[in-house]
Design a protein around this motif. Structure first.
Motif, PDB file in Angstrom:
ATOM      1  N   GLU A  83     -11.535   8.525  -6.795  1.00 23.96           N
ATOM      2  CA  GLU A  83     -11.540   7.454  -5.787  1.00 23.96           C
ATOM      3  C   GLU A  83     -10.203   7.407  -5.071  1.00 23.96           C
ATOM      4  O   GLU A  83      -9.174   7.155  -5.702  1.00 23.96           O
ATOM      5  N   ARG A  84     -10.238   7.609  -3.763  1.00 20.70           N
ATOM      6  CA  ARG A  84      -8.994   7.586  -2.992  1.00 20.70           C
ATOM      7  C   ARG A  84      -8.491   6.162  -2.794  1.00 20.70           C
ATOM      8  O   ARG A  84      -9.233   5.200  -2.938  1.00 20.70           O
ATOM      9  N   ASP A  85      -7.221   6.056  -2.402  1.00 16.17           N
ATOM     10  CA  ASP A  85      -6.663   4.789  -1.925  1.00 16.17           C
ATOM     11  C   ASP A  85      -6.697   3.670  -2.954  1.00 16.17           C
ATOM     12  O   ASP A  85      -7.041   2.534  -2.643  1.00 16.17           O
ATOM     13  N   VAL A  86      -6.347   3.994  -4.174  1.00 17.78           N
ATOM     14  CA  VAL A  86      -6.243   2.963  -5.202  1.00 17.78           C
ATOM     15  C   VAL A  86      -4.781   2.532  -5.287  1.00 17.78           C
ATOM     16  O   VAL A  86      -3.884   3.372  -5.392  1.00 17.78           O
ATOM     17  N   ARG A  87      -4.543   1.207  -5.223  1.00 15.63           N
ATOM     18  CA  ARG A  87      -3.175   0.720  -5.349  1.00 15.63           C
ATOM     19  C   ARG A  87      -2.733   0.869  -6.802  1.00 15.63           C
ATOM     20  O   ARG A  87      -3.248   0.180  -7.693  1.00 15.63           O
ATOM     21  N   ALA A  88      -1.781   1.778  -7.027  1.00 17.06           N
ATOM     22  CA  ALA A  88      -1.358   2.099  -8.395  1.00 17.06           C
ATOM     23  C   ALA A  88      -0.737   0.890  -9.089  1.00 17.06           C
ATOM     24  O   ALA A  88      -0.811   0.767 -10.305  1.00 17.06           O
ATOM     25  N   CYS A  89      -0.155  -0.026  -8.314  1.00 12.20           N
ATOM     26  CA  CYS A  89       0.506  -1.185  -8.926  1.00 12.20           C
ATOM     27  C   CYS A  89      -0.489  -2.235  -9.372  1.00 12.20           C
ATOM     28  O   CYS A  89      -0.135  -3.167 -10.071  1.00 12.20           O
ATOM     29  N   ARG A  90      -1.753  -2.103  -8.938  1.00  9.29           N
ATOM     30  CA  ARG A  90      -2.736  -3.118  -9.308  1.00  9.29           C
ATOM     31  C   ARG A  90      -3.777  -2.584 -10.286  1.00  9.29           C
ATOM     32  O   ARG A  90      -4.471  -3.349 -10.921  1.00  9.29           O
ATOM     33  N   ARG A  91      -3.905  -1.273 -10.397  1.00  9.72           N
ATOM     34  CA  ARG A  91      -4.942  -0.702 -11.249  1.00  9.72           C
ATOM     35  C   ARG A  91      -4.393  -0.478 -12.644  1.00  9.72           C
ATOM     36  O   ARG A  91      -3.387   0.200 -12.816  1.00  9.72           O
ATOM     37  N   ARG A  92      -5.069  -1.047 -13.661  1.00  9.53           N
ATOM     38  CA  ARG A  92      -4.679  -0.770 -15.044  1.00  9.53           C
ATOM     39  C   ARG A  92      -5.041   0.669 -15.377  1.00  9.53           C
ATOM     40  O   ARG A  92      -6.142   1.121 -15.045  1.00  9.53           O
ATOM     41  N   ALA A  93      -4.143   1.368 -16.039  1.00 15.66           N
ATOM     42  CA  ALA A  93      -4.436   2.734 -16.469  1.00 15.66           C
ATOM     43  C   ALA A  93      -5.439   2.683 -17.618  1.00 15.66           C
ATOM     44  O   ALA A  93      -5.359   1.816 -18.480  1.00 15.66           O
ATOM     45  N   ALA A  94      -6.402   3.597 -17.597  1.00 19.69           N
ATOM     46  CA  ALA A  94      -7.345   3.713 -18.712  1.00 19.69           C
ATOM     47  C   ALA A  94      -7.142   5.089 -19.331  1.00 19.69           C
ATOM     48  O   ALA A  94      -6.810   6.053 -18.626  1.00 19.69           O
ATOM     49  N   ASP A  95      -7.315   5.162 -20.656  1.00 21.15           N
ATOM     50  CA  ASP A  95      -7.109   6.432 -21.354  1.00 21.15           C
ATOM     51  C   ASP A  95      -7.996   7.504 -20.712  1.00 21.15           C
ATOM     52  O   ASP A  95      -9.191   7.276 -20.503  1.00 21.15           O
ATOM     53  N   GLY A  96      -7.412   8.628 -20.371  1.00 21.97           N
ATOM     54  CA  GLY A  96      -8.176   9.725 -19.786  1.00 21.97           C
ATOM     55  C   GLY A  96      -8.281   9.695 -18.271  1.00 21.97           C
ATOM     56  O   GLY A  96      -8.889  10.593 -17.681  1.00 21.97           O
ATOM     57  N   ASP A  97      -7.706   8.674 -17.638  1.00 20.93           N
ATOM     58  CA  ASP A  97      -7.753   8.620 -16.167  1.00 20.93           C
ATOM     59  C   ASP A  97      -7.181   9.905 -15.558  1.00 20.93           C
ATOM     60  O   ASP A  97      -6.142  10.403 -15.994  1.00 20.93           O
ATOM     61  N   PHE A 125       0.813  -1.230   0.000  1.00 16.89           N
ATOM     62  CA  PHE A 125       0.000   0.000   0.000  1.00 16.89           C
ATOM     63  C   PHE A 125       0.844   1.276   0.000  1.00 16.89           C
ATOM     64  O   PHE A 125       0.363   2.344   0.334  1.00 16.89           O
ATOM     65  N   ASP A 126       2.132   1.189  -0.350  1.00 17.54           N
ATOM     66  CA  ASP A 126       2.968   2.383  -0.439  1.00 17.54           C
ATOM     67  C   ASP A 126       2.545   3.264  -1.617  1.00 17.54           C
ATOM     68  O   ASP A 126       2.744   4.469  -1.586  1.00 17.54           O
ATOM     69  N   CYS A 127       1.986   2.662  -2.674  1.00 17.35           N
ATOM     70  CA  CYS A 127       1.834   3.374  -3.951  1.00 17.35           C
ATOM     71  C   CYS A 127       0.452   3.989  -4.139  1.00 17.35           C
ATOM     72  O   CYS A 127       0.089   4.349  -5.256  1.00 17.35           O
ATOM     73  N   LEU A 128      -0.329   4.124  -3.055  1.00 21.35           N
ATOM     74  CA  LEU A 128      -1.715   4.588  -3.173  1.00 21.35           C
ATOM     75  C   LEU A 128      -1.833   5.929  -3.905  1.00 21.35           C
ATOM     76  O   LEU A 128      -1.037   6.837  -3.676  1.00 21.35           O
ATOM     77  N   VAL A 129      -2.821   6.015  -4.785  1.00 21.09           N
ATOM     78  CA  VAL A 129      -3.146   7.261  -5.483  1.00 21.09           C
ATOM     79  C   VAL A 129      -4.667   7.427  -5.515  1.00 21.09           C
ATOM     80  O   VAL A 129      -5.404   6.500  -5.156  1.00 21.09           O
ATOM     81  N   GLY A 164     -14.160  -6.316 -10.221  1.00 20.83           N
ATOM     82  CA  GLY A 164     -14.043  -5.062 -10.979  1.00 20.83           C
ATOM     83  C   GLY A 164     -12.628  -4.524 -10.848  1.00 20.83           C
ATOM     84  O   GLY A 164     -11.774  -5.145 -10.213  1.00 20.83           O
ATOM     85  N   PRO A 165     -12.362  -3.366 -11.452  1.00 23.82           N
ATOM     86  CA  PRO A 165     -11.011  -2.789 -11.418  1.00 23.82           C
ATOM     87  C   PRO A 165     -10.480  -2.656  -9.989  1.00 23.82           C
ATOM     88  O   PRO A 165     -11.251  -2.321  -9.081  1.00 23.82           O
ATOM     89  N   ALA A 166      -9.192  -2.935  -9.800  1.00 27.52           N
ATOM     90  CA  ALA A 166      -8.568  -2.951  -8.475  1.00 27.52           C
ATOM     91  C   ALA A 166      -8.916  -1.702  -7.679  1.00 27.52           C
ATOM     92  O   ALA A 166      -8.732  -0.574  -8.157  1.00 27.52           O
TER      93      ALA A 166
END
Lengths: 104, 483
Positions: free
Chosen positions: A77-91, A68-72, B110-112
């Motif tokens: 939406e707060r507290d998303v683990r950046a290493c697990r979330r796929r980037a989507a165009d326009g995020d 949980f070091d990489c939270l963005v 759903g998405p992480a």
């Protein structure tokens, strides 16, 4: 040098990348579809984007959703683990740090 | 038999153990729901490139790709298998006392960490847990600097999304996993300056060298390690035993590491320190099994891993376990454990010849795990690397000094009091990273709790009622059931 994405034309796995753009604190960053938010941030030369309670910089440590070091914050939406979330165009990504007394 | 009357097996984790378990349960005639947090199967070992990369030659990054590819296509395409990608099990609900049914499985899909994920509930006849493990990293001064990665992170980024963490990299820690990590970095174009195994050559050789006939059955694994060793030699990367990274330094990011020679107990031999300029460092001192779900299911542990019988059944009714949560032994062992577990969970005949053969292979794989543990133990002397100001809990920035003070004060010496007083292990990661280290440091400084006098037994660092984060909005939503 800093972390980087292997160039598709030099990658022996034979990639066919689709570009995407996300913004980080308003600044547009180029990435490719399939990258995690952490991957996009690292490949743009950023090693850290969050601060610990003392203000010490934090980025990717475990890379697999454990530390949980990489939270963005992603699209509000707060507290998303950046290493697990796929980037989507326009995020719309904003960096976040812990407020004193914050559970996170 | 209709889909509804068929035996239903839920498998959590689609790495080597979970995929094999799913295949075996299907073969036994059951219907299967295979659940994994990632988009694609494979787990950490066979971490696949994102589909969006449209890679023409993904096999370049994998050992045993052909077999894995066949297996995943067979399982995911099977008419009796439901594949739930991007699905996290956040809770297991145990049946009441005396009830022998499997726990209810609560899932968000759903998405992480997304806010709009779907809530689903499974009521399987049997549950196979194969969640795997994550890197164990011991604290050292500067390990919280950006540019210090776990070995697993370096590999996941290189293999899973083709991001290289740096150009001048030191790989350090303990265990054979350091070799494939170094290989991934080399393949992706980094310069690996050296690979440091903290254990001295004597320990490593003694562990690997005894009862050599057992190794023959693990020829696949041995061959894989030999390939990595050859690759390191080709790139002239030194593999040094009895040496460790004991400090990382830099201004806002890692710029250099201090390495030092270690004694067999991992205490530093003073005067042997060397400074190495780096732009990234990868560390891993072994693995921590992901025990949240087995503990939530009520499974008993033995020596820190899930206790299983000859059929991989845990002590909890209708719950089986396979892979690293039953002992760290690598992918080949995880696969045969998965086969045994899935066959039993699916109601397969224990006396079937293929079941007997799988159990024999599993027993040999366990012997391999014991050998691995003997060759790459964690030495007792690592706290000597710490300084009072060294951060032990990364989330809360609890220092070694604060932990020692809390442990030494009579009023706060109990593990729970130390945790509440120092906040070690109470941050976002819920002690996943620091838990084992904090527990070890405290156990050394404090006498064991007096349970007879009403003292609390220290909670296992893995006990987390909510296994994965879920948002309140998601929790409030009614789940889909009868799936």
């Amino acid at each position: 040098m800093s972390p980087r994405l292997l160039r598709a034309d030099a990658d022996p796995v034979g990639r066919h990348d689709t570009p995407l753009t996300v913004t980080v604190n308003g600044e547009p960053l180029a990435g490719v579809a399939g990258q995690t938010v952490a991957g996009v941030l690292l490949a743009s030369g950023r090693r850290s984007w969050r601060a610990g309670p003392s203000g010490a910089p934090r980025g990717v440590f475990c890379g697999i959703g454990v530390c949980f070091d990489c939270l963005v914050t992603v699209n509000g939406e707060r507290d998303v683990r950046a290493c697990r979330r796929r980037a989507a165009d326009g995020d719309v990504v904003t960096t976040q740090s812990r407020e004193p007394g914050d559970a996170r | 038999m209709t889909a509804r009357t068929r035996r239903h097996v839920a498998v959590v984790g689609a790495g080597p153990a979970g995929l094999a378990a799913a295949a075996a349960a299907l073969r036994a005639g059951a219907r299967v729901t295979l659940v994994d947090a990632a988009e694609r199967p494979g787990g950490q070992y066979h971490r696949m490139l994102p589909e969006q990369y449209r890679a023409a030659r993904p096999e370049r990054l994998h050992h045993g790709w052909a077999a894995f590819d066949r297996l995943r296509r067979h399982v995911l395409g099977h008419p009796r298998c439901a594949w739930w990608a991007e699905s996290s099990v956040w809770s297991l609900e145990r049946p009441g006392p005396g009830d022998e049914t499997a726990p209810r499985v609560h899932v968000v899909r759903g998405p992480a960490d997304g806010a709009g994920r779907e809530r689903l509930v499974l009521d399987p006849d049997a549950l196979v847990l194969a969640p795997g493990a994550h890197d164990r990293v011991l604290p050292f001064p500067g390990w919280d600097l950006p540019g210090v990665f776990t070995a697993g992170a370096a590999q996941a980024l290189a293999k899973g999304e083709r991001v290289v963490i740096g150009d001048r990299v030191v790989v350090a820690g303990a265990g054979p996993f350091l070799l494939p990590v170094a290989a991934s970095l080399l393949e992706a174009g980094s310069t690996v300056l050296e690979v440091l195994e903290a254990n001295p050559a004597a320990t490593v050789l003694r562990g690997w060298g005894r009862r050599p006939w057992e190794l023959a059955s693990q020829a696949g694994k041995a061959g894989e390690l030999a390939e990595y060793t050859a690759l390191l030699a080709r790139h002239r990367v030194p593999y040094r035993t009895g040496r460790a990274v004991i400090e990382a330094r830099g201004d806002g990011r890692v710029e250099e590491v201090v390495t030092a020679r270690l004694r067999a107990d991992w205490s530093v031999v003073s005067g042997t320190e060397r400074i190495v300029a780096v732009d990234a460092v990868c560390v891993g001192h072994g693995f921590t099994p992901q025990l949240e779900l087995p503990l939530a299911a009520g499974c008993a542990l033995r020596e820190g891993f899930v206790q299983v019988d000859g059929d991989q059944r845990t002590t909890a009714p209708a719950v089986l376990a396979a892979g690293e949560i039953t002992g760290i032994a690598g992918a080949p062992a995880a696969r045969v454990e998965g086969l045994v577990a899935g066959w039993a969970a699916g109601g397969g005949d224990a006396a079937a010849p293929e079941a007997r053969a799988a159990r024999r292979r599993r027993d040999r794989a366990r012997a391999f795990a014991a050998r691995l543990a003997a060759a790459h133990p964690i030495g007792d002397g690592w706290p000597g690397w710490l300084r009072p100001e060294t951060v032990v809990c990364r989330c809360e920035e609890t220092t070694y000094g604060a932990l020692c003070r809390a442990a030494d004060a009579p009023a706060s010496a109990a593990a729970r009091a130390v945790k509440l007083g120092t906040r070690a292990g109470l941050g976002p990661c819920q002690a996943r990273i620091c838990g084992p280290s904090v527990a070890e440091l405290l156990a050394r400084r404090s006498p064991p709790p007096d349970l007879a006098a009403g003292g609390h037994r220290p909670a296992t660092p893995h006990h987390r009622p909510v296994a994965q984060p879920i948002r309140l909005g998601e929790l409030a939503r009614p789940p889909k059931e009868n799936l």
